[in-house]
Write a protein that holds these residues in place. Structure first.
Motif, PDB file in Angstrom:
ATOM      1  N   ALA A 115      73.470  31.526  14.444  1.00  0.00           N
ATOM      2  CA  ALA A 115      73.331  30.175  13.897  1.00  0.00           C
ATOM      3  C   ALA A 115      72.579  29.269  14.863  1.00  0.00           C
ATOM      4  O   ALA A 115      71.787  28.413  14.447  1.00  0.00           O
ATOM      5  N   SER A 116      72.823  29.448  16.167  1.00  0.00           N
ATOM      6  CA  SER A 116      72.084  28.646  17.148  1.00  0.00           C
ATOM      7  C   SER A 116      70.598  28.951  17.086  1.00  0.00           C
ATOM      8  O   SER A 116      69.756  28.039  17.156  1.00  0.00           O
ATOM      9  N   LEU A 117      70.249  30.232  16.939  1.00  0.00           N
ATOM     10  CA  LEU A 117      68.843  30.606  16.856  1.00  0.00           C
ATOM     11  C   LEU A 117      68.236  30.149  15.533  1.00  0.00           C
ATOM     12  O   LEU A 117      67.070  29.730  15.483  1.00  0.00           O
ATOM     13  N   GLN A 118      69.007  30.197  14.457  1.00  0.00           N
ATOM     14  CA  GLN A 118      68.526  29.657  13.184  1.00  0.00           C
ATOM     15  C   GLN A 118      68.223  28.168  13.307  1.00  0.00           C
ATOM     16  O   GLN A 118      67.210  27.670  12.808  1.00  0.00           O
ATOM     17  N   ARG A 119      69.119  27.464  13.965  1.00  0.00           N
ATOM     18  CA  ARG A 119      68.937  26.018  14.115  1.00  0.00           C
ATOM     19  C   ARG A 119      67.696  25.705  14.943  1.00  0.00           C
ATOM     20  O   ARG A 119      66.942  24.774  14.649  1.00  0.00           O
ATOM     21  N   ALA A 120      67.472  26.492  15.988  1.00  0.00           N
ATOM     22  CA  ALA A 120      66.338  26.240  16.876  1.00  0.00           C
ATOM     23  C   ALA A 120      65.003  26.611  16.248  1.00  0.00           C
ATOM     24  O   ALA A 120      63.976  26.003  16.569  1.00  0.00           O
ATOM     25  N   THR A 121      65.002  27.590  15.340  1.00  0.00           N
ATOM     26  CA  THR A 121      63.736  28.094  14.793  1.00  0.00           C
ATOM     27  C   THR A 121      63.457  27.636  13.373  1.00  0.00           C
ATOM     28  O   THR A 121      62.411  27.972  12.814  1.00  0.00           O
ATOM     29  N   GLY A 122      64.372  26.872  12.788  1.00  0.00           N
ATOM     30  CA  GLY A 122      64.155  26.481  11.400  1.00  0.00           C
ATOM     31  C   GLY A 122      64.447  27.603  10.430  1.00  0.00           C
ATOM     32  O   GLY A 122      63.815  27.710   9.382  1.00  0.00           O
ATOM     33  N   GLY A 123      65.389  28.489  10.763  1.00  0.00           N
ATOM     34  CA  GLY A 123      65.827  29.524   9.826  1.00  0.00           C
ATOM     35  C   GLY A 123      64.959  30.752   9.806  1.00  0.00           C
ATOM     36  O   GLY A 123      64.733  31.323   8.730  1.00  0.00           O
ATOM     37  N   ARG A 124      64.515  31.204  10.972  1.00  0.00           N
ATOM     38  CA  ARG A 124      63.585  32.342  10.997  1.00  0.00           C
ATOM     39  C   ARG A 124      64.216  33.635  11.517  1.00  0.00           C
ATOM     40  O   ARG A 124      63.513  34.552  11.926  1.00  0.00           O
ATOM     41  N   VAL A 125      65.550  33.729  11.487  1.00  0.00           N
ATOM     42  CA  VAL A 125      66.235  34.931  11.951  1.00  0.00           C
ATOM     43  C   VAL A 125      66.543  35.834  10.765  1.00  0.00           C
ATOM     44  O   VAL A 125      66.998  35.380   9.709  1.00  0.00           O
ATOM     45  N   VAL A 126      66.293  37.122  10.934  1.00  0.00           N
ATOM     46  CA  VAL A 126      66.600  38.155   9.951  1.00  0.00           C
ATOM     47  C   VAL A 126      67.349  39.254  10.690  1.00  0.00           C
ATOM     48  O   VAL A 126      67.028  39.571  11.840  1.00  0.00           O
ATOM     49  N   TYR A 127      68.360  39.848  10.055  1.00  0.00           N
ATOM     50  CA  TYR A 127      69.135  40.918  10.684  1.00  0.00           C
ATOM     51  C   TYR A 127      68.587  42.287  10.286  1.00  0.00           C
ATOM     52  O   TYR A 127      68.324  42.552   9.102  1.00  0.00           O
ATOM     53  N   ASN A 128      68.480  43.177  11.278  1.00  0.00           N
ATOM     54  CA  ASN A 128      68.347  44.613  11.004  1.00  0.00           C
ATOM     55  C   ASN A 128      69.605  45.257  11.575  1.00  0.00           C
ATOM     56  O   ASN A 128      69.694  45.531  12.770  1.00  0.00           O
ATOM     57  N   VAL A 129      70.593  45.455  10.718  1.00  0.00           N
ATOM     58  CA  VAL A 129      71.880  45.972  11.155  1.00  0.00           C
ATOM     59  C   VAL A 129      71.816  47.496  11.193  1.00  0.00           C
ATOM     60  O   VAL A 129      71.527  48.153  10.185  1.00  0.00           O
ATOM     61  N   ILE A 130      72.067  48.063  12.383  1.00  0.00           N
ATOM     62  CA  ILE A 130      72.080  49.511  12.565  1.00  0.00           C
ATOM     63  C   ILE A 130      73.429  49.900  13.155  1.00  0.00           C
ATOM     64  O   ILE A 130      74.080  49.101  13.824  1.00  0.00           O
ATOM     65  N   SER A 131      73.864  51.108  12.877  1.00  0.00           N
ATOM     66  CA  SER A 131      75.184  51.526  13.351  1.00  0.00           C
ATOM     67  C   SER A 131      75.122  52.637  14.379  1.00  0.00           C
ATOM     68  O   SER A 131      76.160  53.126  14.813  1.00  0.00           O
ATOM     69  N   GLY A 132      73.921  53.047  14.782  1.00  0.00           N
ATOM     70  CA  GLY A 132      73.773  53.978  15.887  1.00  0.00           C
ATOM     71  C   GLY A 132      73.614  55.411  15.452  1.00  0.00           C
ATOM     72  O   GLY A 132      74.178  55.853  14.446  1.00  0.00           O
TER      73      GLY A 132
END
Length: 702
Positions: A115-132
């Protein structure tokens, strides 16, 4: 349907090409000759870092039309969260797809970070969730949880992450996580929740994807296998009332023709360890990796045996680290395969190429526009919280940029429309249309038109060889250097016919030497004469221009300071001998300079020009054949000869350095001693330290 197309940003260095696996970009391998980011110049690190290189890739792929970039995460990489935070201010609308394993972060802390990174970038974070993928890499993280439990843990992690983000207070009592009253503070809680790209090919992964994925992300496989996998995800999602979308991670090797693309594979194949052709050995429990290898009939002997279907090749892992399957073919063929995948339901891609920087331009400019009816989604504007470092405002007045073919960078920039994006009112001035000025005898002086036109209204900015700015200073013009190219030793040399009796520069005394007087060729010749104890008065210089090669072949001159592509044509007709190599004698750089008043008063416009040149130069590096056509169309020359010339030349702007200034000063002193300029000058007077930031910020790698 709009398609989101991401590019991959290497967080662990990069290869120069697929021809060899040696990492020469980034500091993840020993710094050796030829390394960049960092590199070594004059025995010292050049100050250019791996993060500078990553920023170059991010900016290049944003400019080339990609919506964002994937930041991978492995034990041998930088942390993608930290990298995203560093790179966000280097881009404008670019999204950062952060790869991470949920097991190594607590979900509440992950929510706060995101959320901090979203706030700083104007909502430009996307997740690539990997489980290993299990094995040694998983143990490196200290993670001993078995395969299916890792996906169960991931599912719980995302349950908590979403619950905390929802405004809370949130309670959760699960097998892996337990929280009470968890919540984000209000400014963070109202940030947009990142899209989730979920990876994994096992049944456990597909079950978790059905529950959480916005996009189910798969490595490339033969298309029928992908379609079957997508259907499994749809079944699990449908049972939960969800309808995920699909994305594919693909390495791309695209060239103008299919033969050129496969030729790159052939060159890399020569260096593959034969032991690897017997078949891979699993080092973990990654179902996706094992599944990919099952599509190949091991062992193999030739690289085309790994082509599972047209243009779908399963040997990329033998040429670089990463997944096996990717696309190989012409620009049109690769676009056709991507269109076929879109037809299977894919609405997002994560593409990659080696090297990441040059291939971002190549794929963005030659493949993406060919996607039929499925244009890439235009990035939406971002909030003022993420300002771009690049100036994009309208100029207060017209900016006049001079160009001509001899400055290859400006010529290409003129013909590709890159600068117009930031300076829409730019006025291009063909130097050949301006008054040529006086052209004194090569014994009496140097032409000065290039410098004069900076001050008589001709243009505001120009790029030439090394001699014109010295001449301009000698005439009293208050110029400043903006940037230089890397050394261009390979561009030309002093030659004679193979049977000539001239064995060394000392034998040039009394001989006729052809050159384009007033260009870099004058400097090279003076340096060669000075090294032999001769001066300008000891030879008969012939200002021959484009006729010089013919004069040498016809025996009308004894030697020639030659450059490509003209030299290519002469070498095809007769055998020549090198009398003096440029390397070791003269750096022969391209130079860009302007009036001091323009540099001081219109700094933002100057920065826009430098940034556009950097972008255009990267395109030339990636597309020398296409660039060659721009030059051949002008002079009705040979495209092959121009391509050969462009491949030999370095592209990219560098800050003005002390070594360059010293070399220019030596040239200026010799010009004065030879009577070619009327007064002594101090080259350093034309160097403004602050301007070095322009080329350095734009990321010139040399």
């Amino acid at each position: 349907m709009p398609v989101d197309i991401y590019w991959r940003i290497g967080t662990h260095g990069d290869q120069r090409s697929l021809r060899r696996r040696a990492v020469t970009r980034g500091d993840w391998s020993p710094v050796v000759p030829g390394s960049v980011a960092p590199g070594v110049r004059a025995g010292r690190r050049d100050g250019y870092t791996h993060l500078d290189h990553m920023a170059d890739v991010a900016r290049a792929s944003e400019l080339a039309g990609f919506v964002g970039g994937l930041l991978p995460s492995f034990p041998f990489t930088d942390d993608p969260w930290a990298a995203a935070a560093s790179l966000a201010r280097e881009t404008a609308t670019y999204r950062f797809m952060i790869a991470y394993q949920p097991g190594f972060l607590h979900p509440v802390q992950a929510a706060r970070m995101s959320a901090s990174l979203q706030r700083a970038t104007g909502g430009r974070v996307v997740y690539n969730v990997i489980s290993g993928g299990g094995g040694p890499a998983q143990l490196w993280w200290g993670d001993r949880v078995d395969h299916d439990d890792r996906y169960a843990r991931t599912s719980e992690f995302l349950d908590v992450l979403k619950g905390v983000w929802g405004g809370g207070p949130f309670d959760y009592d699960g097998r892996f996580y337990r929280v009470e009253g968890a919540r984000l503070p209000e400014p963070l809680a109202r940030q947009p929740f990142p899209e989730i790209y979920f990876s994994g090919s096992s049944p456990a992964a597909i079950r978790a994807a059905g529950r959480h994925a916005d996009h189910y992300l798969s490595w490339l496989e033969p298309f029928d296998a992908l379609a079957a996998k997508f259907e499994q995800v749809r079944e699990h999602s449908g049972a939960l009332g969800r309808a995920p979308r699909f994305a594919v991670r693909i390495d791309v090797l695209a060239r103008p023709t299919e033969d050129e693309a496969w030729d790159e594979i052939r060159r890399g194949w020569r260096h593959v360890d034969p032991a690897l052709l017997r078949g891979p050995e699993a080092s973990g429990d990654s179902v996706g990796w094992l599944r990919g290898q099952s599509f190949v009939d091991w062992p193999v002997t030739g690289f085309r045996e790994l082509e599972a279907s047209p243009n779908v090749w399963g040997g990329f892992h033998l040429l670089r680290g990463g997944p096996a399957f990717g696309l190989v073919g012409s620009y049109a063929q690769v676009a056709e395969r991507l269109d076929e995948l879109i037809g299977l339901g894919v609405d997002a891609f994560v593409l990659a190429g080696v090297p990441h920087l040059e291939e971002a331009y190549r794929v963005g400019e030659n493949v993406l526009p060919l996607l039929r009816g499925h244009g890439p989604r235009v990035p939406s504007p971002v909030s003022p919280a993420s300002p771009s470092p690049h100036w994009k405002g309208p100029p207060e007045m017209t900016t006049r940029v001079g160009y001509f073919p001899h400055n290859n960078s400006l010529w290409v920039l003129r013909h590709r429309g890159v600068l117009e994006r930031s300076l829409p009112d730019v006025e291009w001035v063909d130097l050949r249309s301006l008054p040529p000025g006086d052209r004194p005898s090569p014994r009496a002086g140097l032409p000065s038109a290039h410098g004069d036109h900076l001050f008589d209204g001709g243009y505001d900015f120009i790029g030439t060889g090394s001699t014109p700015p010295v001449t301009a200073q000698a005439k009293g013009h208050d110029i400043v250097y903006v940037a230089t190219s890397a050394p261009r030793h390979e561009n030309g040399r002093l030659i004679v016919r193979a049977g000539s009796d001239i064995a060394s520069p000392a034998d040039l005394k009394g001989r006729r030497v052809a050159l384009a007087h007033g260009s870099w060729q004058t400097t090279l010749l003076l340096f060669a004469l000075d090294g032999a104890g001769l001066g300008w008065a000891d030879i008969d210089p012939v200002d021959a221009g484009t006729d010089a090669g013919r004069l040498l072949l016809d025996g009308e001159v004894d030697a020639w300071v030659a450059s490509y592509p003209s030299l290519t044509r002469v070498e095809a007709e007769a055998e020549v001998r090198t009398l003096v190599e440029t390397d070791g004698l003269f750096s022969h750089r391209s130079l860009w300079f302007t009036r001091r008043g323009f540099a001081e008063e219109r700094r933002e416009e100057l920065a826009a020009i430098v940034a556009a040149l950097q972008e255009s130069d990267a395109w030339v590096r990636a597309n020398p054949r296409e660039a060659a056509r721009l030059f051949a169309a002008d002079d009705e020359g040979d495209v092959d000869a121009w391509e050969n010339a462009l491949r030999r030349r370095p592209f990219g702007l560098l800050p003005v350095g002390d070594g360059f200034v010293a070399e220019q000063q030596r040239a200026a002193d010799l010009f004065h001693a030879s009577g070619l300029i009327d007064r002594k000058i101090t080259v350093a007077d034309a160097v403004v330290p602050g301007l070095a930031d322009l080329a350095a910020f734009s990321g010139a790698a040399g």
